[in-house]
Design an enzyme around this catalytic site. Sequence first.
Site, PDB file in Angstrom:
ATOM      1  N   GLU A  77     -11.912   0.907 -10.572  1.00 46.22           N
ATOM      2  CA  GLU A  77     -11.491   0.026 -11.678  1.00 46.22           C
ATOM      3  C   GLU A  77     -12.420   0.058 -12.885  1.00 46.22           C
ATOM      4  O   GLU A  77     -11.959  -0.009 -14.030  1.00 46.22           O
ATOM      5  CB  GLU A  77     -11.329  -1.412 -11.168  1.00 46.22           C
ATOM      6  N   ARG A 120       0.853   3.835  -3.206  1.00 45.30           N
ATOM      7  CA  ARG A 120       0.255   5.154  -2.946  1.00 45.30           C
ATOM      8  C   ARG A 120       1.326   6.226  -2.739  1.00 45.30           C
ATOM      9  O   ARG A 120       1.322   7.265  -3.390  1.00 45.30           O
ATOM     10  CB  ARG A 120      -0.668   5.101  -1.722  1.00 45.30           C
ATOM     11  N   GLU A 149       0.833  -1.215   0.000  1.00 45.72           N
ATOM     12  CA  GLU A 149       0.000   0.000   0.000  1.00 45.72           C
ATOM     13  C   GLU A 149       0.859   1.254   0.000  1.00 45.72           C
ATOM     14  O   GLU A 149       0.555   2.229  -0.689  1.00 45.72           O
ATOM     15  CB  GLU A 149      -0.937   0.027   1.226  1.00 45.72           C
ATOM     16  N   ASP A 160      -4.851  -9.570  -8.844  1.00 44.60           N
ATOM     17  CA  ASP A 160      -5.119  -8.589  -9.913  1.00 44.60           C
ATOM     18  C   ASP A 160      -3.922  -7.824 -10.490  1.00 44.60           C
ATOM     19  O   ASP A 160      -3.538  -7.999 -11.657  1.00 44.60           O
ATOM     20  CB  ASP A 160      -6.213  -7.596  -9.462  1.00 44.60           C
TER      21      ASP A 160
END
Length: 450
Positions: free
Chosen positions: A357, A118, A114, A241
């Site tokens: 998405e 980010r 994360e 993903d």
Amino acid sequence: MRIFRNILFAAALLLSCAIGQTQRIAGADALANDVKNEFLHSWNAYEKYAWGSDGVRPISKTPYNWHASTLLLTPVDALSTMQLMGLTKEAKKTEKLILSKLSFDRDITVKNFEITIRILGGLLSAYQSTGEKKFLLLADDLGGRLLPVFDSPTGLPHVYINLKTGKTETDTTNPAEAGTLLIEFGTLAKLTGKEIYYAKAKRALVELHKRRSKIGLVGQSIDINTGEWTSSASHLGGLIDSYYEYLYKCWRLFGDEECKAMWMESIAALNTYLPDTVNGNIWYARVDMNTGEKIRQRWGGLEAFFPGLLAYSGDIRRAEQMQKSNDYMWTHFGIEPEAFNYSNDSIVYNGYPLRPEIMESAYYLYRCTGDTVYQQMGKRYFESLKKYCRTPNGYAELDDVITKKQRDMMESFFFAETMKYLYLLFAPPEMIDLNVTVFNTEAHPLKRTW
Ligand code: DMJ
């Protein structure tokens, strides 16, 4: 045989997303402006109620932090969107906040994935867009603190790390968290000249791919010490993903031929074993990585990135079919659920955490086909967002897409991605040259400037 044909097919398509002249729907400029205003509406709530913290809770109007001290998640994530929207005043103020307040010398344990997508991605993008060296210094400081995650017998990264002590935690990871690091670490390597960043993140990606099954698929959970899979479920949802996304995008950004080869093999395996047609719609099922046997008929908000990746990598036919399925999911419930069973339309997880998405896919499809039908789709998604998630102080997640009950949370990716892809979908397409810019999985634009 079928998989071999699919590898040749993937190879023939690479880079064939047209990215040329495109029409725009009537009122596109006004829509882009409306998205910008909604971004500002949410940003103003952050400024007023949570300035300097990780984010704002829109209903209680209170700040939140992920750790004991702030890492300025929302400002770092929001900056590249402000810059694209031309919000110069807000961007300057945000840059000042980041450069004066952001410090990684904190005794806090963070999730490597994360923080990489980010914060590291946001800082590198800020460096490239402003030329301000301090952003690169911050990125380098963060990268150096994160490096010990890769110290494992396999080179697969630990999930958590303490930014001050370098102590790592959690020895079971997944392809998404281990394989979504090379765009950021690789860019950091290229911009600082410290090759170690590239080498470590690349090794993690290669180690995952090396452990693919005989039929070319990966599982959803792996032990970083033994390299053994601890779950053989294979799919396109959370935990896997963006591993696929980075295989392709690392080739686009770095020209890394090994990434290209891993992508072609992987997409061929996915196209061979996962497609599942129900009532005329095509979905990608959850299957066993070793046998290809179907284990679940499930799709959701995270999986919705896939048509965009298909379009970007040149498979327009499949991308268009899959975006129809995404659109079915959104329209059927009025807004998309986190997960649902597409064989009978039953909900598996009923929340909507403001995910981007489906808008991301609409954007790539619009750019790669020039067809305004994808702008029309995006317009509907934007209308549902305003209808169900808007609050007097920003946007709130939904607890339940059936009752539309709101939840007191607005994640930083709403600023970084959801608003950015909607804006770009309506703004003049030439604003982004997809042959030059590669978006990381948090939608921070990066360019091959080296
Ligand atoms: C983002 O942080 C990234 O897009 C990630 O790859 C998946 N989840 C969120 C958005 O839904």
